[in-house]
Design an enzyme around this catalytic site. Structure first.
Site, PDB file in Angstrom:
ATOM      1  N   HIS A  32      -6.464  -7.169  -0.314  1.00 29.10           N
ATOM      2  CA  HIS A  32      -6.575  -5.743  -0.605  1.00 29.10           C
ATOM      3  C   HIS A  32      -5.803  -5.409  -1.877  1.00 29.10           C
ATOM      4  CE1 HIS A  32      -6.938  -6.134   3.846  1.00 29.10           C
ATOM      5  NE2 HIS A  32      -7.964  -5.328   3.647  1.00 29.10           N
ATOM      6  N   ASP A  91      -4.786 -12.617   3.744  1.00 24.84           N
ATOM      7  CA  ASP A  91      -6.023 -12.100   4.328  1.00 24.84           C
ATOM      8  C   ASP A  91      -7.264 -12.372   3.482  1.00 24.84           C
ATOM      9  OD1 ASP A  91      -4.860 -10.364   2.535  1.00 24.84           O
ATOM     10  OD2 ASP A  91      -4.824  -8.637   3.880  1.00 24.84           O
ATOM     11  N   ASP A 107      -2.885 -10.684  -2.143  1.00 28.48           N
ATOM     12  CA  ASP A 107      -3.451 -10.116  -0.912  1.00 28.48           C
ATOM     13  C   ASP A 107      -4.903  -9.710  -1.194  1.00 28.48           C
ATOM     14  OD1 ASP A 107      -2.272  -8.627   1.831  1.00 28.48           O
ATOM     15  OD2 ASP A 107      -4.022  -7.630   0.968  1.00 28.48           O
ATOM     16  N   HIS A 112       0.818  -1.222   0.000  1.00 23.82           N
ATOM     17  CA  HIS A 112       0.000   0.000   0.000  1.00 23.82           C
ATOM     18  C   HIS A 112       0.852   1.273   0.000  1.00 23.82           C
ATOM     19  CE1 HIS A 112      -3.700  -2.180   0.486  1.00 23.82           C
ATOM     20  NE2 HIS A 112      -3.386  -2.662   1.678  1.00 23.82           N
TER      21      HIS A 112
HETATM   22 ZN   LIG Z   1      -4.270  -7.039   2.853  1.00 25.72          ZN
END
Ligand SMILES: [Zn+2]
Length: 311
Positions: free
Chosen positions: A164, A246, A162, A125
């Site tokens: 996200h 996740d 991931d 991120h």
């Molecule tokens: Zn994540």
């Protein structure tokens, strides 16, 4: 040939405030999961500190200085709503980036077949000048740039599974025609980016959103129909993985329903691409994964496949 596992005790010294999901205990869970006899053959190595020049391949000097200057003597300083610096955070972040660089060196020099970097804080991120989402430096992008600029490769793929979207990796590699960034992620979900129309400056970004509450079958369909063919077309000389765990059904931060076998299947599929084009060369790095039991079991499944494929 073996699988290398890069880690360092300094990565435990990035201490987040009480209740924060991205916590040092994640690495304890991974260490426990990789402690059994099945993992004895791992080539365990210490993640070195990154050089400033490694960080500067992806972030401007002002940003590195700002992070260095912000590290507190005690307590915490917040870089954004959920990204915090403790006294040990800079060392941890430099180990996470440096572990990725060293893993690329170990794989490209032929010392090991593939590698997993079990460091934190995560990186996908972190944008060019912005820490966010628990991430400080763009570890996987730094690894990609190192492979391109220090080793002279011309095609490096980054696969991000991931849950996200890796907005930071997308930002750092957006204009880098020598990379393909392919991401699966739940949508809608933090950070809100990752739409299919975000394609990169050179058609070098592939975003494949997955609907909430979907599981391994939908994931396999997405990879078989979109991401794996794109990787095959790109024919990478090295495959990097942003390995977040996740998307697991037990994870508290998202709503996909993958299980350990799904991570194993996906690892095999990515290794197939690497075998076809890259001499099997894979470097995988830890991103998310916040249910400690699921994280340990999923990392074990992932690393077990890397060992099988590298052996
Ligand atoms: Zn994540």
């Amino acid at each position: 040939m073996t699988t290398a596992f890069f880690a360092h005790p300094d990565c435990l010294r990035h201490v987040t405030p009480p209740g924060h999901p991205e916590r040092a205990e994640r690495l304890d869970a991974i260490a426990a999961a990789l402690s059994g006899p099945a993992f004895t053959p791992l080539d365990r190595r210490e993640a070195p500190l990154a050089a400033a020049s490694d960080i500067l391949r992806c972030h401007p000097r002002d940003y590195l200085d700002r992070v260095q200057d912000a590290v507190p003597a005690d307590g915490w300083v917040s870089l954004d709503a959920d990204t915090h610096l403790s006294p040990g955070s800079l060392d941890a972040a430099m180990r996470a980036a440096g572990g990725n660089v060293a893993a690329v060196d170990a794989v490209l020099s032929g010392q090991v077949a593939n590698a997993f970097v079990g460091c934190r804080p995560p990186g996908h991120h972190a944008e060019r000048e912005t820490a966010m989402g628990f991430c400080i430096f763009g570890n996987v992008s730094i690894a990609a740039k190192h492979a391109l600029d220090a080793h002279g490769l011309s095609r490096v793929a980054v696969v991000d599974f991931d849950v996200h979207h890796g907005n930071g990796t997308q930002d750092l590699l957006w204009g880098e025609a020598r990379t393909l960034f392919a991401s699966s992620h739940q949508m809608p979900l933090y950070p809100g980016t990752g739409h299919p129309h975000e394609r990169g400056a050179h058609d070098n970004v592939l975003n494949v959103p997955l609907a909430p509450m979907t599981g391994g079958a939908e994931m396999r369909h997405a990879y078989e129909n979109e991401i794996l063919p794109a990787l095959d077309d790109f024919a990478p000389q090295l495959v990097l993985i942003s390995a977040g765990f996740d998307a697991h059904a037990a994870d508290p931060l998202a709503n996909l329903n993958w299980i350990e076998e799904d991570f194993a299947w996906l690892t095999h599929a990515i290794c197939d691409v690497a075998d076809a084009h890259a001499g099997g060369r894979v470097v995988s790095t830890l991103e998310g994964g916040y249910d400690l039991t699921a994280l340990g079991a999923s990392v074990a499944a992932h690393v077990q496949v890397l060992m099988e494929r590298g052996g």
